[in-house]
Design an enzyme around this catalytic site. Structure first.
Site, PDB file in Angstrom:
ATOM      1  N   GLU A 241      54.733  19.573  12.570  1.00  0.00           N
ATOM      2  CA  GLU A 241      53.818  19.330  11.457  1.00  0.00           C
ATOM      3  C   GLU A 241      52.421  19.142  12.011  1.00  0.00           C
ATOM      4  O   GLU A 241      52.169  19.370  13.192  1.00  0.00           O
ATOM      5  CB  GLU A 241      54.278  18.127  10.637  1.00  0.00           C
ATOM      6  CG  GLU A 241      54.374  16.814  11.398  1.00  0.00           C
ATOM      7  CD  GLU A 241      54.737  15.644  10.481  1.00  0.00           C
ATOM      8  OE1 GLU A 241      53.892  15.296   9.652  1.00  0.00           O
ATOM      9  OE2 GLU A 241      55.837  15.101  10.616  1.00  0.00           O
TER      10      GLU A 241
ATOM     11  N   ARG B  22      61.520   5.261   1.405  1.00  0.00           N
ATOM     12  CA  ARG B  22      61.029   5.643   2.730  1.00  0.00           C
ATOM     13  C   ARG B  22      60.482   4.444   3.483  1.00  0.00           C
ATOM     14  O   ARG B  22      60.701   4.292   4.690  1.00  0.00           O
ATOM     15  CB  ARG B  22      59.960   6.742   2.593  1.00  0.00           C
ATOM     16  CG  ARG B  22      59.528   7.315   3.924  1.00  0.00           C
ATOM     17  CD  ARG B  22      58.676   8.555   3.758  1.00  0.00           C
ATOM     18  NE  ARG B  22      57.424   8.277   3.071  1.00  0.00           N
ATOM     19  CZ  ARG B  22      56.507   9.199   2.775  1.00  0.00           C
ATOM     20  NH1 ARG B  22      56.726  10.467   3.092  1.00  0.00           N
ATOM     21  NH2 ARG B  22      55.402   8.874   2.144  1.00  0.00           N
TER      22      ARG B  22
ATOM     23  N   LYS C 187      57.128   6.388   8.693  1.00  0.00           N
ATOM     24  CA  LYS C 187      55.699   6.321   8.371  1.00  0.00           C
ATOM     25  C   LYS C 187      55.137   5.017   8.918  1.00  0.00           C
ATOM     26  O   LYS C 187      55.019   4.010   8.219  1.00  0.00           O
ATOM     27  CB  LYS C 187      55.477   6.431   6.863  1.00  0.00           C
ATOM     28  CG  LYS C 187      54.047   6.823   6.489  1.00  0.00           C
ATOM     29  CD  LYS C 187      53.969   7.232   5.045  1.00  0.00           C
ATOM     30  CE  LYS C 187      52.536   7.602   4.634  1.00  0.00           C
ATOM     31  NZ  LYS C 187      52.056   8.806   5.311  1.00  0.00           N
TER      32      LYS C 187
END
Length: 342
Positions: A220, A82, A184
């Site tokens: 989210e 990621r 992220k």
């Protein structure tokens, strides 16, 4: 060498400086050899790219002590993947995946005295991050970068068990379609701070964000993915190109299907569906799952049948099962556990 003398069951979820951290610099088109350092300070030029244009990505994972004394990390290969993708999106040189894993091993071993003991409920939090250290003034990617990892022991996010929380529907947007929501990067979290402060002032633990394009679908929260359980005990997982691909969420879906023998469905979830769901939870590295008992949309309350006293049956089972896997009390699927210290 001996474990630090801390009240491990009461250390809280906070930063403590440990002995060593990892550092590697990217210059002239390549990463240097890198290595451990006791220096916790980062020294930058005033015009460094991270300070001017927020080129930065990060990860979060944990190391656990098992009952036999070994120390393991939970699925660090997925963190490596990621972070590699996040760096590419931010026009940063990705740190090689195998080097990422080796660096995690090195920094965990170097801070072995800070790893909480089995049964304390605590763990060693690991924070890999990369940022632009090179000087820029025009809006463009920097030419130099630094990759670092630090660790800190942390207690359980919810001491004594997770009590259901209340969240509110935010007036703000977390991420635009085709934007940075699925990576992220620190900038995504900075953008959520104003909304987070407002939520806390209003007595809520978190914000629930809807899609920015139509404000019709669930995305989210500011720091976690959302899960729902329907009336047939099926796990419903919101799907969107602007949701961060959570490693905890991915693991919980597998646990639901292969350990609890439940059906799981990843799909777009309309906000209008929420009154029909039986349970809700927020999932992430820190808490595994935070049960949600109430969602408030500008005064209109959606009270989950699972209530505000304890986690719902499915959310509770998901939490216990994944926690048991992470702590070695239940056999893990192949490849989920990386042994760092035997």
């Amino acid at each position: 060498m001996a474990r630090k003398d801390l009240d491990w069951e009461n250390i809280g979820f906070a930063y403590r400086k440990t002995d060593m951290r990892y550092r590697s610099n990217y210059r002239d088109g390549a990463w240097d050899e890198g290595g451990l350092t006791p220096d916790a300070d980062v020294v930058l030029n005033e015009s460094a790219g991270i300070l001017q244009y927020c080129q930065q990505v990060f990860e979060g994972l944990k190391a656990y002590t098992w009952e036999d004394g070994s120390v393991v990390c939970f699925r660090p290969d997925l963190n490596a993947e990621r972070m590699y993708h996040s760096a590419e999106w931010m026009e940063m040189p990705p740190f090689p995946k195998e080097r990422f894993l080796s660096a995690v091993d090195a920094v965990v071993r170097a801070n072995a005295d800070w790893i909480p003991p089995y049964g304390s409920g605590a763990s060693l939090y690991i924070r890999p991050y990369e940022f632009a250290s090179g000087i820029v003034i025009g809006v463009k990617p920097a030419e130099e970068y630094q990759f670092r990892i630090f660790t800190t022991p942390v207690g359980p996010y919810y001491k004594g068990g997770a009590t259901p929380i209340s969240i509110q529907v935010s007036d703000f947007d977390r991420a635009a379609p085709h934007g940075t929501g699925a990576i992220k990067a620190g900038l995504n979290y900075a953008m959520s701070l104003h909304a987070s402060v407002i939520a806390h002032q209003n007595g809520f633990s978190e914000n629930l964000y809807l899609d920015a394009a139509s404000r019709s679908y669930v995305e989210e929260t500011g720091g976690a993915n959302v899960l729902f359980v329907d009336r047939e005990r099926k796990l419903i997982v919101p799907k969107s190109s602007s949701i961060l691909p959570s490693i905890t969420r991915r693991s919980l879906v597998y646990v639901a299907e292969h350990y609890l023998h439940l059906k799981a469905e990843e799909r777009a979830v309309r906000f209008s569906e929420l009154p029909d769901f039986m349970e809700c939870g927020l999932c992430g590295t820190a808490a595994v799952i935070s049960p949600v008992g109430r969602i408030v949309d500008h005064g209109r309350e959606i009270n989950l049948p699972s209530g505000m006293e304890r986690a719902g049956e499915v959310i509770g089972e998901l939490y216990r099962t994944l926690s048991d896997i992470q702590h070695g009390r239940l056999e893990a699927p192949e490849g989920w556990i990386r042994r760092v210290i035997e």
